[in-house]
Every structure is written in structure tokens, then in C-alpha cells.
Scaffold this active site. Sequence first.
Site, PDB file in Angstrom:
ATOM      1  N   HIS A 138       0.842  -1.209   0.029  1.00  0.00           N
ATOM      2  CA  HIS A 138      -0.052  -0.202   0.017  1.00  0.00           C
ATOM      3  C   HIS A 138       0.933   1.166   0.140  1.00  0.00           C
ATOM      4  O   HIS A 138       1.033   2.009   0.993  1.00  0.00           O
ATOM      5  CB  HIS A 138      -0.897  -0.053   1.351  1.00  0.00           C
ATOM      6  CG  HIS A 138      -2.086   0.767   1.217  1.00  0.00           C
ATOM      7  ND1 HIS A 138      -2.597   1.480   0.238  1.00  0.00           N
ATOM      8  CD2 HIS A 138      -3.113   1.277   2.224  1.00  0.00           C
ATOM      9  CE1 HIS A 138      -3.653   2.200   0.380  1.00  0.00           C
ATOM     10  NE2 HIS A 138      -3.874   1.941   1.721  1.00  0.00           N
ATOM     11  N   GLN A 141      -0.148   4.887   1.120  1.00  0.00           N
ATOM     12  CA  GLN A 141      -0.499   4.947   2.562  1.00  0.00           C
ATOM     13  C   GLN A 141       0.945   5.379   3.231  1.00  0.00           C
ATOM     14  O   GLN A 141       1.092   6.254   4.065  1.00  0.00           O
ATOM     15  CB  GLN A 141      -0.901   3.617   3.133  1.00  0.00           C
ATOM     16  CG  GLN A 141      -0.986   3.783   4.568  1.00  0.00           C
ATOM     17  CD  GLN A 141      -2.228   4.383   5.099  1.00  0.00           C
ATOM     18  OE1 GLN A 141      -3.478   4.539   4.564  1.00  0.00           O
ATOM     19  NE2 GLN A 141      -2.050   5.306   5.852  1.00  0.00           N
ATOM     20  N   CYS A 273      -3.215   3.054   9.636  1.00  0.00           N
ATOM     21  CA  CYS A 273      -3.883   3.543   8.435  1.00  0.00           C
ATOM     22  C   CYS A 273      -5.202   3.949   8.292  1.00  0.00           C
ATOM     23  O   CYS A 273      -5.670   4.594   7.438  1.00  0.00           O
ATOM     24  CB  CYS A 273      -3.466   2.536   7.459  1.00  0.00           C
ATOM     25  SG  CYS A 273      -3.741   0.899   7.786  1.00  0.00           S
TER      26      CYS A 273
HETATM   27  N1   CP Z   1      -6.093   3.555   4.665  1.00  0.00           N
HETATM   28  C1   CP Z   1      -6.850   3.088   3.846  1.00  0.00           C
HETATM   29  O1   CP Z   1      -6.318   2.976   2.715  1.00  0.00           O
HETATM   30  O2   CP Z   1      -8.033   3.536   3.753  1.00  0.00           O
HETATM   31  P1   CP Z   1      -9.245   3.023   2.851  1.00  0.00           P
HETATM   32  O3   CP Z   1      -9.346   1.640   2.999  1.00  0.00           O
HETATM   33  O4   CP Z   1     -10.566   3.540   3.577  1.00  0.00           O
HETATM   34  O5   CP Z   1      -8.976   3.630   1.495  1.00  0.00           O
HETATM   35  N1  NVA Z   2      -4.151  -4.250   5.619  1.00  0.00           N
HETATM   36  C1  NVA Z   2      -5.360  -3.519   5.441  1.00  0.00           C
HETATM   37  C2  NVA Z   2      -5.091  -2.055   5.286  1.00  0.00           C
HETATM   38  C3  NVA Z   2      -6.648  -1.391   5.059  1.00  0.00           C
HETATM   39  C4  NVA Z   2      -6.348  -0.059   4.424  1.00  0.00           C
HETATM   40  C5  NVA Z   2      -6.335  -4.303   4.331  1.00  0.00           C
HETATM   41  O1  NVA Z   2      -5.565  -4.522   3.368  1.00  0.00           O
HETATM   42  O2  NVA Z   2      -7.540  -4.394   4.570  1.00  0.00           O
END
Ligand code: CP
Ligand code: NVA
Length: 314
Positions: A138, A141, A273
Amino acid sequence: MNAVVATVPALANDLLVGSEWGPEQVRGLFQLAADIKARPEHYRSALVGRFLAMIFEKPSLRTRVTFEVGIASMGGGAVFLDHTQARLGERESVHDVAKNLERWVQGIVARVFEHTVLEELAENSSIPVINALSDRCHPCQALADFFTLEERFGGLRGLKFAYIGDGNNVCHSLLTVGARLGVHVRVATPAGYEPDPAVVSEARRNARENRGKIEILRSPEEAVTGAQAVYTDVWASMGQENEAAEREAIFARYHVNRRLFGQADANAVFMHCLPAHRASEVAAEVIDSPQSIVFDQSENRLHVQKAILLTLLS
Ligand code: CP
Ligand code: NVA
């Protein structure tokens, strides 16, 4: 168009992992993001006539809103493609989706289950592809998170950063980006939930070059001791809902409560996050305390992603 004052050295065409960008490029990106945050009006017309396709196979609050608001606030537009019911590639091949989209829009933002789908989109289109979260990482993030820490502490090299919990996509990106910025990253996970060894060894290589440090530990207490930032994420990520009950038991010791957070530096910040589960990975007494900067992280997703869009699309 208003002059875009801060500039970033040329970057790779896509942002799939975060490892595409070296330390200088990330620092340039942060300067641009800081300028955008300070003077958003200067960027009002920076992306006029530029459009994004936003493909989401999983739900989102922050990522979707910040990309849509981000591009609209610079004069461009976003088209949301809801793939939460049918995976990308089911109605037509990922190859054909990419070949169509490149004829209409200037960039693709995609949140996918399998990271390889992002690679397929990137391989089959000439336009930038931005990872909005995959099973592997990600990057948007982590870039926003370290931007937030730089704002808070004034510098990142040697900063003691502890990640507690699941060695997941967010953990991978924090390792990848943190290593490039010279951060001292400690990760504590239960056995069997460590970050991918390939991500860790790549991060260790980069940490050595940038005077950072990477430690993978078992003990959450050891990881947080003296840390200036303590970060956690959900124990069951999107797509792992059927493992949630089993994980609650396995991760119980990794719950960030006042006792654990109290072993960090007295001025430590708490990070997440989001979305968060109070009572699972973090106690309300920590996430809702004055030391929590979770909503600063969320805000900075907007500014940092605007910088990413400007860098890749303009
Ligand atoms: N932290 C994050 O990416 O949040 P969302 O899943 O709401 O986009
Ligand atoms: N690790 C989490 C992050 C969400 C922003 C997921 O993948 O669901």
C-alpha cells in the site's frame, strides 16, 4: 495554468510498490506535497483535462475520497469503476481493460486483491498505474505516513518507528519506504505472520545505504521500547474476514493499549492507516488520545496523492 513551483525529479511511470522511487525522489515528492498543502490554490488548474480511472475491487473511504477530491481540486476528473461485486478480468480480460482505458484517461488508480493484476494493467497500458492497495503493499499509505512523521519530527533519519501486529501489505510498504528514508523500523509480529522475507531483505539493503535499520522481532514490548512512533493495522485484512476469529486469539498480545504504548518514548505518536478496530488491534485509550495522529495521516493522504498525481500525470 498556475505555475507549479516545487518539482520532483523524473520518476518511473507507475507507482506499484514504492521501490520504483529512490530516496531523493521521495524527498522531492514530500517537498511538492508540502507546497500543495500550504498553497492548494496554486495547483487549482494543474491537471485540467486529465482524467483518472479508479478501479476498486475492495471497499475504501480514504483512498477513494482523497484521489477523487485530489484530482478534482486540480481541475481534472475521476471515473469510479466499482469492482467490489465482480473481480477485474471477469467480464473482459485485464489486458483489454488496460488497452481501452489508455485511449480515454491519463492514469489508472487500482485497488486489487492480487498484486499481479496491477502489473498486468501496467504492462498493457502506456499510462501510469497507481497502486491503491493490493495484497502485497500500500505505497500511497506509507508515503503519506512518512510525510506525516516528517512534519511532526522535522526529519526521518534514525527515527525510531515500531510496527506492531500483522506483517501485511501496510507493513511491507512501511518497510520499503522507511528503509529508503533512513528510518529505524522495528516490526513485531506473531510467529507465522512476519513480513515477506523478500520485502525484508530488500528493505535491509536500502536501510544500509541510507543509514536506516530494520529489525524483525517477536516481542511487541521490545519493538516499542523508546519508539517515537507506534503503528498498528487490522489483524485481518480485507479478504481475510474468515480468519478474523482465529487471528483475534493469535494477535491478543499485540493489542496496543496504554500499557504497551507507555513503553514508547514519552512524546511518541500513535499511528494507524485506518479503518481501526478499537478493542482488537488498538485500545480506544490510545487511538483517541492526544498522542494519536491518525487523522493527520488521513489528511495527508490527500496532499501526498495530489503530489503523486502531479508527478505522474502532468
Ligand atoms: N487507509 C486506507 O487506505 O483506507 P481506505 O481503505 O478507507 O481507503
Ligand atoms: N491491511 C489492511 C489495510 C486497509 C487500508 C487491508 O488490506 O485491509
